[in-house]
Design an enzyme around this catalytic site. Sequence first.
Site, PDB file in Angstrom:
ATOM      1  N   GLU A 292      49.972  41.626  39.208  1.00  0.00           N
ATOM      2  CA  GLU A 292      48.538  41.193  39.578  1.00  0.00           C
ATOM      3  C   GLU A 292      48.795  40.308  40.753  1.00  0.00           C
ATOM      4  O   GLU A 292      49.453  39.132  40.649  1.00  0.00           O
ATOM      5  CB  GLU A 292      47.880  40.503  38.641  1.00  0.00           C
TER       6      GLU A 292
ATOM      7  N   GLN B 116      39.886  42.514  36.106  1.00  0.00           N
ATOM      8  CA  GLN B 116      39.120  41.252  35.716  1.00  0.00           C
ATOM      9  C   GLN B 116      38.155  40.720  36.916  1.00  0.00           C
ATOM     10  O   GLN B 116      38.287  41.321  37.692  1.00  0.00           O
ATOM     11  CB  GLN B 116      40.526  40.022  35.376  1.00  0.00           C
TER      12      GLN B 116
ATOM     13  N   GLU C 238      37.687  36.654  32.956  1.00  0.00           N
ATOM     14  CA  GLU C 238      38.435  35.547  32.923  1.00  0.00           C
ATOM     15  C   GLU C 238      37.928  34.399  33.695  1.00  0.00           C
ATOM     16  O   GLU C 238      38.304  34.287  35.075  1.00  0.00           O
ATOM     17  CB  GLU C 238      39.932  35.917  33.533  1.00  0.00           C
TER      18      GLU C 238
END
Length: 279
Positions: free
Chosen positions: A143, A206, A247
């Site tokens: 990520e 996310q 998140e």
Amino acid sequence: MPRFAANLSLLYPDLSFPQRIAAAAADGFDGVECQFPYDWPAAELAARATESGLPWVLINTPAGDWQHGERGLAALPGREAEFRRGVDTALAYAHTLGCRRLHVLAGLQPPGVDRSRCLATYADNLAWAARQAADAQATLLIEPLNARDVPGYLLRTQAEAHRWVQTLGIPQLKVQMDLYHCQISEGDLTRRLQHDLPTGRVGHLQIAGVPDRHEPDDGELNAPYLFTLIDTLAATAGQASPWIGAEYLPRRGTEPGGTSAGLGWLRAAREALASRPVL
């Protein structure tokens, strides 16, 4: 339709960590994820999730000394043995949890260490970890993180992450696309989603509001538009419904019930997606 996972490291901060699983189920999340589950017995977390009817979607591999600023080990020369022990620990937890996605944090480039040396270490560690993941039928995720929140992080852009996946050519390695980090670092989310999602190289998404990392309906992102776009792109490409991890830091902080009170965005997303024509 996208499936939404509650990130238990940030949501429901007024509850103990194991209690957050039942809270996420009561609020209508489809699954749970977290950053680091290692302070709690894996068997207890697995049992709580089973009782609540939610799957574990994602965990991170250990990141080193988090309290003192470390943000991963995969690209740190000289820390290979520690990184590999952490991957073994993460895979053991994932097995007990029934979780099939592991986010491998690259880490910060150490002062005085050449970037090329870090990149070589990263390549070797990812290749090793992918072999372990293959045996466990798990997927590794990398990520990019934005430089405002995580200055010095080795992996910075979506294109860079996708190049790693393409260059290493490992089926178990995919990109974790965090729309919060991507918006801050690069912007142009629509075009990036249109380009990257159909490739099959994105293994997890996310989201959080930008700029303050609160609920997705807080700030400059048009979350309903993005959810609809993701749904459309996945359906057109014939892909399984994507997971989107929530998140973010609840606006109401540790106020009792604060996370649940801020979930209007989730209810609105479900209503909008349910009313769309089937492709």
